[in-house]
Design an enzyme around this catalytic site. Sequence first.
Site, PDB file in Angstrom:
ATOM      1  N   ASP A   8       0.885  -1.170   0.000  1.00  0.00           N
ATOM      2  CA  ASP A   8       0.000   0.000   0.000  1.00  0.00           C
ATOM      3  C   ASP A   8       0.918   1.214   0.000  1.00  0.00           C
ATOM      4  OD1 ASP A   8      -1.626   2.139   0.573  1.00  0.00           O
ATOM      5  OD2 ASP A   8      -2.112   1.495   2.615  1.00  0.00           O
ATOM      6  N   LYS A  70       3.257  11.392  -3.595  1.00  0.00           N
ATOM      7  CA  LYS A  70       2.253  10.691  -4.410  1.00  0.00           C
ATOM      8  C   LYS A  70       1.413  11.678  -5.225  1.00  0.00           C
ATOM      9  CE  LYS A  70      -1.325   7.160  -3.656  1.00  0.00           C
ATOM     10  NZ  LYS A  70      -1.882   6.288  -2.612  1.00  0.00           N
ATOM     11  N   GLU A 171      -7.219   0.755  -4.454  1.00  0.00           N
ATOM     12  CA  GLU A 171      -7.216   0.708  -2.986  1.00  0.00           C
ATOM     13  C   GLU A 171      -8.539   0.198  -2.405  1.00  0.00           C
ATOM     14  OE1 GLU A 171      -5.887   4.662  -2.095  1.00  0.00           O
ATOM     15  OE2 GLU A 171      -3.858   4.230  -2.786  1.00  0.00           O
ATOM     16  N   ASP A 193     -12.511   6.171   2.736  1.00  0.00           N
ATOM     17  CA  ASP A 193     -11.063   6.194   2.960  1.00  0.00           C
ATOM     18  C   ASP A 193     -10.598   7.638   3.228  1.00  0.00           C
ATOM     19  OD1 ASP A 193      -8.318   6.140   2.835  1.00  0.00           O
ATOM     20  OD2 ASP A 193      -8.195   4.955   0.995  1.00  0.00           O
TER      21      ASP A 193
END
Length: 667
Positions: A8, A70, A171, A193
Amino acid sequence: MGQIVGIDLGTTNSVVGVVEAGRPIVIANSEGTRTTPSIVGFTKDSEIVIGDQARRQLVLNPKNTFYNLKRFVGRQWDELDDISISVPYNVKSNDSGSVRVLSPFTEREYAPEELISSIIRKLVNDAETYLGDTIDSAVITVPAYFNESQRQATKDSAVLAGIKVDRILNEPTAAALAYGFEKSSSNNVLVFDLGGGTFDVSLLKISNGVFDVKATCGDTQLGGNNFDSKIVDWLAEKFLMKYKIDLRRDRQALQRLTEAAEKAKCELSGLQKTKISLPFITTSDEGPLHIEEEFDRKLFESLSQDLLDRLFEPVQIALEDSGWDAEEIDEVVLVGGSTRIPMVQQLVKTLVPKDPCQSVNPDEVVAIGAAIQSGIISGDLRDLLLNDVTPLSLGLETIGGLMKVLIPRNTPIPVRQSDVFSTSESNQSSVVVQVRQGERPLASENKSLGKFRLSGIPPAPRGIPQVQVAFDIDANGLLEVSATDRTTGRKQTVSISGGSNLNEQEINKIIAEAKSKATEDRKKRSVIDRKNNALTLIAQAERRLRDASLEFGPYGAERQQRAVELAIQDVEEFIDDDDPRELEISVSALQEALFGLNRRFAAEKKIENNPLQGIKNTFGSIKDELFSDDYWDDDDDPWDNQMNSNYRNSRYGNSRNEDPWDNDYFL
Ligand code: AMP
């Protein structure tokens, strides 16, 4: 052969997992913690530090410590918003417009992928130490809305780390896998999330082991960091009132404030109140100054009200897109450290009347799912089918500037869709395939993903050449587009890896814009459609004239042939007129003339088959024929035949059946 792990690769933290003795586990890093901050830094000796070590130097060495990388992966400089680039280190564009970060200590610039590769390498090294074995490949997770170029860049990072990527996994799909929902016969799952810097909502339909991401939505600028900032601002404002010093202007003080705020926030997830103490935060003429404050959950909640409000809309949009009511959700999964905040958990319960699943640690649930997927690939666990979706529609530009969608939004991937197109001009020797992504009917309003030309098409009347255009999205969401001239076999292919570079917010904006402009777009489209339909009809009529001269000879059906020729001329005359009425009249006249010619064909056929019956049935049967699917599927006509066979094979609806004059098929 080495092992496969699941990674992850988070914005704030990264986690690595593996299947051991048939069970997925998280592997602790060499520092003994199970999550590794996604931070890379350089010391003044130019030594690289990763994870906790890098995080520790955030305060003292902000210019050489890189976090939130990211956000830059697979993106061009001009696509970044101000918030993304407002980091304490230097971010810039290189000559080709790609993002680069600069380290004054090493006097070098780095591609974000390069730094992320060192995070992957650390995770893999630590996992190799734990396993006592080498690791060759990995399953890596990305947000469901990541576009092709972001996925490709993530793969590139792994390759730079010397790791093969077996699968890029979304994800939310990973989170659902972690809870084993695939084992029940059918489930509608909402994955909520909220991590350190991003918020994602995904709706999954899981049916007999197949995972479909039905809809995704979110906010790329909302996460735990925003909650930290609220506390920082509260502390800084109080300090400003008291001492007339704004601590936010002092980078080092700001870093310390941020760390203390995050710590207090996390403590308030379990406690009702906490203390924030920051000795020697700055100095004034009177000497050193300190912060010593009581902070409680009620105050934290009142400071964060607007952030809570921002969590509402993405959930509503995702539900709307999926066509589900909140009551239809069977399971809610909480992912990301910020879902530990009690008011966030409360809010989720008000949105979906279900107790959320929390048995798997929200920081680790995605890595556990990635580990499960790696176990499936290695054969340690039984296989599952995984389907994710395309976030926006993909298509190409056709004549008149219309968008012809080949793969609609929220289509499960991997998927391959193809259709046959033709030329809009006689003797046209090449066609341009302009690939676009978006929801607007007018192609120019949608994002261009790339363009290429297929040339060498042999001379032929318009509408005759057949160019098969195929869109192929693999399991990792990477798009390949090909165009093949079916006569010569000549083919052109492009991989759209430079992709759309759209983030989730932009995707939502595009969808909202398409909705608000729908009426205006419909009007524009109808003007173009009218013209295109006329062109289609002309092409049909010309083909029928050619058939007629073959069937009856040049004078065989002179009256009908002549009527069609004259009607074509009329349509051509009015095609560019502003007044639609003249065009409509001439199109009707051409349809009528064509009908007359077709009647002649049918009569001929019937007489051939049954000279006595023929005349009696002629009118009815021809009328039916003209408006039936079979007419458009005429075996004599390879073009129609191809179009219709494609339509039948197609997974999705296609307006050609409903509207025989539909003309999205000319390039
Ligand atoms: P993730 O991206 O999933 O690793 O989540 C990181 C975010 O979760 C950071 O903003 C953390 O401050 C936040 N976080 C972690 N633990 C807690 C907690 N117990 N309470 C509130 N926020 C937390």
